[in-house]
Design an enzyme around this catalytic site. Structure first.
Site, PDB file in Angstrom:
ATOM      1  N   ARG A 233      34.110  27.872  51.258  1.00  0.00           N
ATOM      2  CA  ARG A 233      33.512  28.107  50.326  1.00  0.00           C
ATOM      3  C   ARG A 233      33.603  29.943  49.554  1.00  0.00           C
ATOM      4  NH1 ARG A 233      34.153  23.918  48.921  1.00  0.00           N
ATOM      5  NH2 ARG A 233      32.614  21.744  49.003  1.00  0.00           N
ATOM      6  N   GLU A 262      35.277  31.242  40.879  1.00  0.00           N
ATOM      7  CA  GLU A 262      36.266  30.315  40.743  1.00  0.00           C
ATOM      8  C   GLU A 262      35.367  29.001  39.713  1.00  0.00           C
ATOM      9  OE1 GLU A 262      36.552  28.281  44.806  1.00  0.00           O
ATOM     10  OE2 GLU A 262      36.215  26.425  44.128  1.00  0.00           O
ATOM     11  N   HIS A 294      41.420  26.256  45.151  1.00  0.00           N
ATOM     12  CA  HIS A 294      40.524  25.021  45.708  1.00  0.00           C
ATOM     13  C   HIS A 294      41.669  23.607  45.755  1.00  0.00           C
ATOM     14  CE1 HIS A 294      36.270  24.340  46.842  1.00  0.00           C
ATOM     15  NE2 HIS A 294      36.622  23.088  47.467  1.00  0.00           N
TER      16      HIS A 294
HETATM   17  P1  NAI Z   1      31.065  19.510  58.777  1.00  0.00           P
HETATM   18  O1  NAI Z   1      29.670  19.388  58.020  1.00  0.00           O
HETATM   19  O2  NAI Z   1      31.955  18.529  59.291  1.00  0.00           O
HETATM   20  O3  NAI Z   1      30.978  21.657  59.757  1.00  0.00           O
HETATM   21  C1  NAI Z   1      30.336  22.262  59.378  1.00  0.00           C
HETATM   22  C2  NAI Z   1      29.973  23.205  60.269  1.00  0.00           C
HETATM   23  O4  NAI Z   1      29.819  24.539  60.221  1.00  0.00           O
HETATM   24  C3  NAI Z   1      28.966  22.270  61.202  1.00  0.00           C
HETATM   25  O5  NAI Z   1      29.758  22.199  63.040  1.00  0.00           O
HETATM   26  C4  NAI Z   1      28.169  23.417  61.548  1.00  0.00           C
HETATM   27  O6  NAI Z   1      27.433  23.313  63.006  1.00  0.00           O
HETATM   28  C5  NAI Z   1      28.744  24.976  61.265  1.00  0.00           C
HETATM   29  N1  NAI Z   1      27.720  25.151  60.802  1.00  0.00           N
HETATM   30  C6  NAI Z   1      26.761  25.407  59.992  1.00  0.00           C
HETATM   31  N2  NAI Z   1      25.818  26.801  59.536  1.00  0.00           N
HETATM   32  C7  NAI Z   1      26.582  27.732  60.931  1.00  0.00           C
HETATM   33  C8  NAI Z   1      26.740  28.749  60.417  1.00  0.00           C
HETATM   34  N3  NAI Z   1      25.645  30.078  59.859  1.00  0.00           N
HETATM   35  N4  NAI Z   1      27.862  29.407  61.003  1.00  0.00           N
HETATM   36  C9  NAI Z   1      28.420  28.989  62.392  1.00  0.00           C
HETATM   37  N5  NAI Z   1      28.872  27.620  61.608  1.00  0.00           N
HETATM   38  C10 NAI Z   1      27.896  26.842  61.251  1.00  0.00           C
HETATM   39  O7  NAI Z   1      31.621  19.997  57.559  1.00  0.00           O
HETATM   40  P2  NAI Z   1      33.626  19.666  57.227  1.00  0.00           P
HETATM   41  O8  NAI Z   1      33.660  18.673  56.614  1.00  0.00           O
HETATM   42  O9  NAI Z   1      34.000  20.739  58.216  1.00  0.00           O
HETATM   43  O10 NAI Z   1      33.607  20.507  56.215  1.00  0.00           O
HETATM   44  C11 NAI Z   1      33.887  22.510  56.149  1.00  0.00           C
HETATM   45  C12 NAI Z   1      33.091  22.911  54.716  1.00  0.00           C
HETATM   46  O11 NAI Z   1      35.135  22.983  54.028  1.00  0.00           O
HETATM   47  C13 NAI Z   1      32.570  22.572  53.951  1.00  0.00           C
HETATM   48  O12 NAI Z   1      30.836  22.887  53.969  1.00  0.00           O
HETATM   49  C14 NAI Z   1      32.790  23.533  52.575  1.00  0.00           C
HETATM   50  O13 NAI Z   1      32.397  24.140  52.022  1.00  0.00           O
HETATM   51  C15 NAI Z   1      34.504  23.013  52.914  1.00  0.00           C
HETATM   52  N6  NAI Z   1      35.703  22.485  52.396  1.00  0.00           N
HETATM   53  C16 NAI Z   1      36.460  22.720  51.124  1.00  0.00           C
HETATM   54  C17 NAI Z   1      37.888  22.193  51.323  1.00  0.00           C
HETATM   55  C18 NAI Z   1      38.723  22.402  50.160  1.00  0.00           C
HETATM   56  O14 NAI Z   1      39.257  21.361  48.889  1.00  0.00           O
HETATM   57  N7  NAI Z   1      39.010  23.726  50.374  1.00  0.00           N
HETATM   58  C19 NAI Z   1      37.244  20.636  50.903  1.00  0.00           C
HETATM   59  C20 NAI Z   1      36.245  20.307  51.483  1.00  0.00           C
HETATM   60  C21 NAI Z   1      35.178  20.714  52.626  1.00  0.00           C
END
Ligand code: NAI
Length: 329
Positions: A233, A262, A294
């Site tokens: 993000r 964005e 994105h």
């Molecule tokens: P997920 O929920 O599987 O993993 C997120 C991880 O971040 C978890 O392991 C969590 O413990 C960790 N986390 C939370 N707070 C934290 C902190 N303060 N410091 C370090 N780690 C922390 O999520 P997923 O599916 O891996 O997605 C991650 C991010 O990717 C989403 O939040 C979204 O913003 C972004 N995303 C971007 C896309 C794109 O098209 N560019 C598409 C899908 C997701």
């Protein structure tokens, strides 16, 4: 069950229409307009609405949806930082999302950005088209035997860790909740990750805690010549500090699929417009920055999974079943 689908693009309609016959009783109306205060009232008479990362689901919009009788917000994405969950909870409106529809889609795009920004393939392509076969300005660095630092080892972060490992990199990581799934992953503190990484890839969600995680102070801790990639993000990076860091030659390369401003542009063709904000242009003026809009999620497999899970979420809500993809405030 009637769902109003905001911000619909041709590709959304194509993938949802393909699967909709398998979910009888769910009717979807696609509209191009995105959701924001002025368009929330269009949801009158609908049970639920469907929105994406670029929708405005702040308190005023949710209050309006509540007035129109909407009981369900279906996010057709993983992130939900644009949804005021407290307001939704206050009115008993359920918020469902699509977690992990294709972590590899985003991780593969993150590595594509790393390779593009590092090896300047975006510039090399244009140079070759112009019959300019000189190599000046195209020098990159090897990733092999370098250290990749993954911030956030959820589904996407782990997929990125595997990819980096495949490139012959050492992979270190930081997460609030370390994951033991990958035996080659070494968890370190965030400071140590900044200090040791040759490549830093951001995969944690945007929260109050992670907002502007990359700022002047954290950039100062990084190695000179670090490569930074953000497919998570925009708000994770304080853009002005990133620009200052790029000007100071701190970064070898920067790849951005997401950026702070964005929301006003993402998924729109603005090529005929004069943009009022210059941040994106400033970033793009640097030869070592590669940007996309994105599109990390944008693969056939991901869109199929998004449509499938969103329709399953709608049916689970309608049938009063367990809401396993509910987002709670
Ligand atoms: P997920 O929920 O599987 O993993 C997120 C991880 O971040 C978890 O392991 C969590 O413990 C960790 N986390 C939370 N707070 C934290 C902190 N303060 N410091 C370090 N780690 C922390 O999520 P997923 O599916 O891996 O997605 C991650 C991010 O990717 C989403 O939040 C979204 O913003 C972004 N995303 C971007 C896309 C794109 O098209 N560019 C598409 C899908 C997701």
């Amino acid at each position: 069950m009637k769902i109003l689908f905001y911000g619909a693009k041709d590709y959304d309609q194509q993938f949802f229409d393909k699967l909709a016959p398998q979910y009888p009783g769910v009717s979807i109306k696609f509209i191009e307009a995105n959701i924001y205060e002025e368009t929330a009232s269009l949801a009158k008479g609908y049970d639920g609405i469907c929105a994406f990362v670029n929708g405005d689901l702040g308190a005023p919009v949710i209050e309006e949806l509540n007035r129109q009788g909407v009981r369900l917000i279906l996010m057709r994405c993983a992130g939900y930082n644009n949804v005021d969950l407290d307001t939704a909870a206050k009115y008993g409106i359920k918020v469902l999302r699509v977690p992990g529809y294709s972590p590899e889609a985003v991780a593969e795009h993150a590595m594509a950005l790393v390779l593009t920004a590092n090896r300047h393939t975006h510039k090399a392509y244009i140079k070759c088209r112009e019959n300019n076969f000189a190599l000046n300005g195209l020098m990159g660095v090897n990733l092999y035997q370098k250290t990749a630092g993954i911030v956030g080892t959820g589904k996407i972060g782990l997929a990125m860790a595997r990819i980096c490992r495949g490139f012959g990199m050492k992979v270190i990581a930081y997460d609030l909740f370390p994951n033991k799934e990958l035996d080659f992953l070494e968890y370190v503190s965030l400071d140590e990750l900044f200090r040791r990484s040759d490549l830093i890839s951001l995969h944690c969600p945007l929260t109050e805690e992670t907002h502007h995680l990359i700022n002047e102070e954290s950039i100062a801790k990084m190695k000179d010549g670090v490569i930074l990639v953000n497919t998570s993000r925009g708000g994770l990076i304080r853009t002005d500090d990133l620009i200052a860091g790029i000007r100071d030659h701190k970064f070898f390369a920067v790849g951005l699929d997401v950026y702070e401003e964005e929301t006003d542009f993402v998924y729109e063709d603005m090529s005929e417009r004069i943009l009022q904000s210059s941040t994106i242009q400033r970033l793009l003026s640097f030869p070592n920055v590669a940007m996309t809009s994105h599109q990390g999620f944008f693969t056939e497999e991901a869109l199929t999974n998004i449509a499938e899970t969103t329709l399953q979420n709608a049916v689970a809500f309608r049938d009063g079943k367990e809401l396993k993809n509910e987002v709670l405030g």
